[in-house]
Design a protein around this motif. Structure first.
Motif, PDB file in Angstrom:
ATOM      1  N   GLU A  37      -4.738   7.853  -9.137  1.00  0.00           N
ATOM      2  CA  GLU A  37      -4.321   7.185 -10.370  1.00  0.00           C
ATOM      3  C   GLU A  37      -4.333   5.679 -10.103  1.00  0.00           C
ATOM      4  O   GLU A  37      -3.889   5.224  -9.046  1.00  0.00           O
ATOM      5  CB  GLU A  37      -2.911   7.623 -10.760  1.00  0.00           C
ATOM      6  CG  GLU A  37      -2.802   9.073 -11.188  1.00  0.00           C
ATOM      7  CD  GLU A  37      -3.115   9.258 -12.658  1.00  0.00           C
ATOM      8  OE1 GLU A  37      -3.607   8.293 -13.275  1.00  0.00           O
ATOM      9  OE2 GLU A  37      -2.883  10.361 -13.172  1.00  0.00           O
ATOM     10  N   PRO A  38      -4.828   4.852 -11.032  1.00  0.00           N
ATOM     11  CA  PRO A  38      -4.812   3.402 -10.808  1.00  0.00           C
ATOM     12  C   PRO A  38      -3.386   2.875 -10.702  1.00  0.00           C
ATOM     13  O   PRO A  38      -2.507   3.259 -11.466  1.00  0.00           O
ATOM     14  CB  PRO A  38      -5.526   2.847 -12.048  1.00  0.00           C
ATOM     15  CG  PRO A  38      -5.438   3.923 -13.076  1.00  0.00           C
ATOM     16  CD  PRO A  38      -5.430   5.216 -12.332  1.00  0.00           C
ATOM     17  N   LEU A  39      -3.181   1.980  -9.730  1.00  0.00           N
ATOM     18  CA  LEU A  39      -1.843   1.443  -9.482  1.00  0.00           C
ATOM     19  C   LEU A  39      -1.842  -0.088  -9.408  1.00  0.00           C
ATOM     20  O   LEU A  39      -1.056  -0.673  -8.659  1.00  0.00           O
ATOM     21  CB  LEU A  39      -1.265   2.018  -8.181  1.00  0.00           C
ATOM     22  CG  LEU A  39      -0.676   3.420  -8.241  1.00  0.00           C
ATOM     23  CD1 LEU A  39      -0.153   3.835  -6.863  1.00  0.00           C
ATOM     24  CD2 LEU A  39       0.444   3.516  -9.276  1.00  0.00           C
ATOM     25  N   GLY A  40      -2.692  -0.735 -10.173  1.00  0.00           N
ATOM     26  CA  GLY A  40      -2.637  -2.191 -10.215  1.00  0.00           C
ATOM     27  C   GLY A  40      -2.919  -2.820  -8.866  1.00  0.00           C
ATOM     28  O   GLY A  40      -3.908  -2.513  -8.204  1.00  0.00           O
ATOM     29  N   ASP A  41      -2.003  -3.711  -8.425  1.00  0.00           N
ATOM     30  CA  ASP A  41      -2.246  -4.460  -7.184  1.00  0.00           C
ATOM     31  C   ASP A  41      -1.703  -3.748  -5.947  1.00  0.00           C
ATOM     32  O   ASP A  41      -1.541  -4.352  -4.897  1.00  0.00           O
ATOM     33  CB  ASP A  41      -1.665  -5.877  -7.292  1.00  0.00           C
ATOM     34  CG  ASP A  41      -0.149  -5.892  -7.513  1.00  0.00           C
ATOM     35  OD1 ASP A  41       0.500  -4.834  -7.331  1.00  0.00           O
ATOM     36  OD2 ASP A  41       0.397  -6.954  -7.855  1.00  0.00           O
ATOM     37  N   ASN A 101       5.833   3.627 -13.326  1.00  0.00           N
ATOM     38  CA  ASN A 101       6.409   2.276 -13.232  1.00  0.00           C
ATOM     39  C   ASN A 101       5.367   1.216 -12.880  1.00  0.00           C
ATOM     40  O   ASN A 101       5.727   0.085 -12.547  1.00  0.00           O
ATOM     41  CB  ASN A 101       7.512   2.260 -12.166  1.00  0.00           C
ATOM     42  CG  ASN A 101       8.696   3.135 -12.533  1.00  0.00           C
ATOM     43  OD1 ASN A 101       9.557   2.736 -13.312  1.00  0.00           O
ATOM     44  ND2 ASN A 101       8.745   4.334 -11.971  1.00  0.00           N
ATOM     45  N   ARG A 102       4.093   1.540 -12.972  1.00  0.00           N
ATOM     46  CA  ARG A 102       3.060   0.640 -12.452  1.00  0.00           C
ATOM     47  C   ARG A 102       2.960  -0.679 -13.208  1.00  0.00           C
ATOM     48  O   ARG A 102       2.643  -1.717 -12.601  1.00  0.00           O
ATOM     49  CB  ARG A 102       1.711   1.351 -12.456  1.00  0.00           C
ATOM     50  CG  ARG A 102       1.252   1.847 -13.809  1.00  0.00           C
ATOM     51  CD  ARG A 102      -0.001   2.714 -13.692  1.00  0.00           C
ATOM     52  NE  ARG A 102      -0.340   3.354 -14.960  1.00  0.00           N
ATOM     53  CZ  ARG A 102      -1.347   4.204 -15.111  1.00  0.00           C
ATOM     54  NH1 ARG A 102      -2.102   4.505 -14.064  1.00  0.00           N
ATOM     55  NH2 ARG A 102      -1.594   4.764 -16.278  1.00  0.00           N
ATOM     56  N   GLU A 103       3.232  -0.702 -14.500  1.00  0.00           N
ATOM     57  CA  GLU A 103       3.137  -1.952 -15.244  1.00  0.00           C
ATOM     58  C   GLU A 103       4.239  -2.925 -14.819  1.00  0.00           C
ATOM     59  O   GLU A 103       4.014  -4.137 -14.737  1.00  0.00           O
ATOM     60  CB  GLU A 103       3.210  -1.687 -16.741  1.00  0.00           C
ATOM     61  CG  GLU A 103       2.005  -0.932 -17.285  1.00  0.00           C
ATOM     62  CD  GLU A 103       2.082  -0.738 -18.780  1.00  0.00           C
ATOM     63  OE1 GLU A 103       2.492  -1.686 -19.490  1.00  0.00           O
ATOM     64  OE2 GLU A 103       1.755   0.369 -19.245  1.00  0.00           O
ATOM     65  N   THR A 104       5.418  -2.399 -14.527  1.00  0.00           N
ATOM     66  CA  THR A 104       6.545  -3.241 -14.126  1.00  0.00           C
ATOM     67  C   THR A 104       6.449  -3.664 -12.669  1.00  0.00           C
ATOM     68  O   THR A 104       6.712  -4.821 -12.321  1.00  0.00           O
ATOM     69  CB  THR A 104       7.872  -2.487 -14.349  1.00  0.00           C
ATOM     70  OG1 THR A 104       7.977  -2.111 -15.716  1.00  0.00           O
ATOM     71  CG2 THR A 104       9.061  -3.347 -13.957  1.00  0.00           C
ATOM     72  N   TRP A 105       6.061  -2.734 -11.800  1.00  0.00           N
ATOM     73  CA  TRP A 105       6.096  -2.993 -10.361  1.00  0.00           C
ATOM     74  C   TRP A 105       4.804  -3.580  -9.798  1.00  0.00           C
ATOM     75  O   TRP A 105       4.840  -4.415  -8.898  1.00  0.00           O
ATOM     76  CB  TRP A 105       6.411  -1.701  -9.611  1.00  0.00           C
ATOM     77  CG  TRP A 105       7.789  -1.167  -9.831  1.00  0.00           C
ATOM     78  CD1 TRP A 105       8.850  -1.807 -10.405  1.00  0.00           C
ATOM     79  CD2 TRP A 105       8.265   0.136  -9.478  1.00  0.00           C
ATOM     80  NE1 TRP A 105       9.958  -0.998 -10.429  1.00  0.00           N
ATOM     81  CE2 TRP A 105       9.623   0.211  -9.869  1.00  0.00           C
ATOM     82  CE3 TRP A 105       7.684   1.257  -8.878  1.00  0.00           C
ATOM     83  CZ2 TRP A 105      10.405   1.344  -9.666  1.00  0.00           C
ATOM     84  CZ3 TRP A 105       8.454   2.395  -8.680  1.00  0.00           C
ATOM     85  CH2 TRP A 105       9.803   2.441  -9.065  1.00  0.00           C
TER      86      TRP A 105
END
Length: 221
Positions: free
Chosen positions: A34-38, A176-180
């Motif tokens: 799953e994509p997890l940003g940075d 929580n990926r958008e916040t973290w």
């Protein structure tokens, strides 16, 4: 304590199939990330010194749990290549590893209960306010329908639980990926996330969590 253990066994025997059906049917290793940003994994720290065995169960040492959990966390999260380092702190709270020699009608299932924390390396702070407790089962297959104590050895049971635990942790991070992790939903549409099974209450089982910050990661070259 006896009431807590009794509830744990009832949930394990009576509610096992329902929870198992929510777990991945195929090998978690084969499931896409799953994509997890940075996000990029720094340390995977696992502590199992206070893990409670809930009978009937095969016995496993803290070292055995720490080794298999760390291996599966690194296998899963080591594939992420984001721009920032994050550390995972996992405490093994309790477990039951299905034993052979019990009536097939009971078909006891193996279960693992953990508490998870995630740390931002650059900020040197924990991102979640409270440790996230979660319960995972082995997964529904021909080997586990009649009770994995009859079809799997202890290392196989532990490996399956650890792999499903890594997937469950990933779902929590996705939530929580958008916040973290500075995830931009416009950049890549998020894949649907399956609802998590409710944690099995452990009553007086220790809920020790890793509240001390992990060591800082070495500077990248």
């Amino acid at each position: 304590m006896h009431r807590a253990l009794s509830f744990f066994r009832v949930a394990l025997l009576a509610g096992g199939l329902a929870a198992l059906s929510a777990c991945a049917a195929k090998d978690p290793v084969d499931q896409p990330l799953e994509p997890l940003g940075d996000f990029s994994l720094g340390y995977a720290i696992v502590v199992a010194d206070n893990a409670k065995l809930v009978p009937p169960s095969r016995s496993a040492t803290p070292d055995e749990w720490e080794t298999v959990m760390k291996e599966e966390l690194e296998r899963r999260f080591g594939r992420y290549d984001g721009e920032k380092l994050y550390h995972l702190g996992i405490n093994v709270d309790g477990y039951a590893l299905a034993v052979p020699g019990v009536p097939v009608v009971a078909a006891p299932k193996s279960v693992l209960v953990i508490s998870a924390n995630v740390w931002d390396d650059a900020a040197q702070k924990k991102l979640n306010e409270k440790a996230e407790q979660m319960s995972v089962f082995e997964g529904l297959s021909g080997d586990t329908v009649v009770g994995s104590g009859l079809t799997r050895k202890k290392p196989e049971q532990m490996r399956a639980l650890a792999r499903n635990a890594a997937l469950r942790i990933e779902r929590w991070l996705v939530e929580n990926r958008e916040t973290w992790f500075a995830y931009d939903p416009a950049a890549a549409p998020p894949a649907p996330v399956a609802p998590a099974a409710a944690p099995v209450p452990l009553g007086e089982v220790s809920a020790t969590v890793l509240d001390a910050p992990p060591p800082a990661a070495p500077p990248s070259n």
